[in-house]
Scaffold this motif. Structure first.
Motif, PDB file in Angstrom:
ATOM      1  N   VAL A 166       0.608  -1.458   0.079  1.00  0.00           N
ATOM      2  CA  VAL A 166       0.072   0.153  -0.438  1.00  0.00           C
ATOM      3  C   VAL A 166       0.711   1.358   0.113  1.00  0.00           C
ATOM      4  CG1 VAL A 166      -1.466   1.414   1.489  1.00  0.00           C
ATOM      5  CG2 VAL A 166      -2.289  -1.426   0.778  1.00  0.00           C
ATOM      6  N   ASP A 167       0.614   2.086  -1.113  1.00  0.00           N
ATOM      7  CA  ASP A 167       1.341   3.906  -0.627  1.00  0.00           C
ATOM      8  C   ASP A 167       0.657   4.375   0.345  1.00  0.00           C
ATOM      9  OD1 ASP A 167      -0.618   4.765  -1.891  1.00  0.00           O
ATOM     10  OD2 ASP A 167       0.053   4.712  -3.985  1.00  0.00           O
ATOM     11  N   GLU A 168       1.432   5.544   0.351  1.00  0.00           N
ATOM     12  CA  GLU A 168       1.583   6.325   1.512  1.00  0.00           C
ATOM     13  C   GLU A 168      -0.324   6.908   1.163  1.00  0.00           C
ATOM     14  OE1 GLU A 168       4.718   9.049  -0.500  1.00  0.00           O
ATOM     15  OE2 GLU A 168       4.435   6.778  -0.834  1.00  0.00           O
ATOM     16  N   SER A 169      -0.855   7.098  -0.125  1.00  0.00           N
ATOM     17  CA  SER A 169      -1.934   7.804  -0.313  1.00  0.00           C
ATOM     18  C   SER A 169      -2.842   6.514  -0.079  1.00  0.00           C
ATOM     19  CB  SER A 169      -2.404   8.247  -2.174  1.00  0.00           C
ATOM     20  OG  SER A 169      -2.002   7.495  -2.530  1.00  0.00           O
ATOM     21  N   GLY A 170      -2.804   5.493   0.708  1.00  0.00           N
ATOM     22  CA  GLY A 170      -3.685   4.502  -0.292  1.00  0.00           C
ATOM     23  C   GLY A 170      -3.831   3.711  -0.167  1.00  0.00           C
ATOM     24  N   VAL A 171      -2.932   3.325  -1.634  1.00  0.00           N
ATOM     25  CA  VAL A 171      -3.541   2.542  -2.852  1.00  0.00           C
ATOM     26  C   VAL A 171      -2.583   1.674  -2.492  1.00  0.00           C
ATOM     27  CG1 VAL A 171      -3.625   2.750  -5.558  1.00  0.00           C
ATOM     28  CG2 VAL A 171      -3.974   4.642  -3.880  1.00  0.00           C
ATOM     29  N   VAL A 172      -3.256  -0.024  -2.722  1.00  0.00           N
ATOM     30  CA  VAL A 172      -3.333  -0.832  -3.309  1.00  0.00           C
ATOM     31  C   VAL A 172      -2.071  -1.423  -4.486  1.00  0.00           C
ATOM     32  CG1 VAL A 172      -3.563  -3.264  -3.230  1.00  0.00           C
ATOM     33  CG2 VAL A 172      -4.950  -2.020  -1.586  1.00  0.00           C
ATOM     34  N   CYS A 173      -0.441  -1.358  -4.637  1.00  0.00           N
ATOM     35  CA  CYS A 173      -0.021  -1.946  -5.768  1.00  0.00           C
ATOM     36  C   CYS A 173      -1.528  -3.054  -6.388  1.00  0.00           C
ATOM     37  CB  CYS A 173       0.983  -2.368  -5.229  1.00  0.00           C
ATOM     38  SG  CYS A 173       1.840  -2.894  -7.178  1.00  0.00           S
ATOM     39  N   GLY A 174      -1.398  -3.681  -6.271  1.00  0.00           N
ATOM     40  CA  GLY A 174      -2.237  -5.013  -7.536  1.00  0.00           C
ATOM     41  C   GLY A 174      -1.065  -5.433  -8.927  1.00  0.00           C
ATOM     42  N   ALA A 175      -0.298  -5.045  -8.466  1.00  0.00           N
ATOM     43  CA  ALA A 175       0.308  -5.630 -10.065  1.00  0.00           C
ATOM     44  C   ALA A 175       0.885  -7.509  -9.311  1.00  0.00           C
ATOM     45  CB  ALA A 175       2.517  -5.147  -9.721  1.00  0.00           C
TER      46      ALA A 175
END
Ligand SMILES: [Zn+2]
Ligand SMILES: [Zn+2]
Length: 229
Positions: A166-175
């Motif tokens: 999860v990045d700083e903005s809370g978005v899951v990478c998902g790759a």
């Protein structure tokens, strides 16, 4: 300087060594044929050995339908990878954008994108994105060959799951992550490392998944079993 794709050859200039350049070009050129061969694994009742590989027909072949066949043949699979890289190369070379290909048949799109991409191989060998392109194409070819020739190479990459970083903005990478016995698992996109000790946790946090026990039929389950063995 080292070729970052094979990590063995020393190169004077560019980003890919001559061997990796040639292999990448051949892989790109092979993908339309592979894409067609996967058709047999999707069409119920299709018969007869492929004219290319002479492998057994689908009825005799073990485990005919792999989840990965569907994802390779879907819009984001082989077509998506080839088209995305083709337009990225054209963009990097400031060539005009190609007209949207969505209206053409999938087979035509695979052919057009592979042909277009292969024609830029000399640029790709010098391009800073060349090794990323090369490793993505190599993995794509490995996945197809795993389906077309099961058991061909037990050390080939296996689908492990989607990256849960999860990045700083809370978005899951998902790759997508693949287990490759020859090197540590790391997300190509966000570079998050996944040592085997974290694979269970990775599986537990897969999107849309209700964790259950004994889920050995999932690709990740198979991978873990194989590694534990
Ligand atoms: Zn190389
Ligand atoms: Zn990631």
């Amino acid at each position: 300087m080292r070729c970052t794709l094979c990590n063995t050859s020393t190169i004077q200039y560019g980003t890919l060594c001559p061997t990796c350049t040639l292999t990448t070009r051949n892989h790109i050129a092979d993908l339309p044929r592979m894409w067609e061969e996967l058709e047999d694994w999707l069409t119920p009742g299709s018969r007869g050995a492929s004219p290319y590989s002479g492998r057994p027909s689908k009825v005799e072949a073990p485990m005919p339908l792999d989840e990965d066949v569907l994802s390779l043949r879907a819009a984001g699979g082989i077509i998506g990878v080839l088209e995305d890289w083709h337009s990225a190369v054209r963009h990097a070379r400031t060539l005009p954008e190609l007209p949207a290909a969505a209206a053409a048949s999938p087979a035509r799109r695979v052919h057009a994108a592979a042909h277009g991409l292969a024609s830029h191989i000399h640029f790709i060998a010098l391009w800073e994105q060349g090794p990323v392109l090369g490793s993505e194409i190599r993995r794509l070819v490995d996945r197809v060959q795993n389906i077309l020739e099961p058991g061909r190479n037990d050390d080939a990459p296996r689908f492990l799951g989607h990256c849960i970083a999860v990045d700083e903005s809370g978005v899951v990478c998902g790759a997508k992550l693949y287990a490759d016995m020859s090197r540590p698992v790391q997300c190509d996109w966000c570079l998050c490392p996944y040592p085997p000790s974290q694979w269970l946790q990775l599986r537990h946090f897969q999107p849309g998944r209700t964790p259950t026990h004994g889920d050995a039929s999932s690709p990740a389950g198979r991978t873990e079993e194989r590694i534990a063995a």
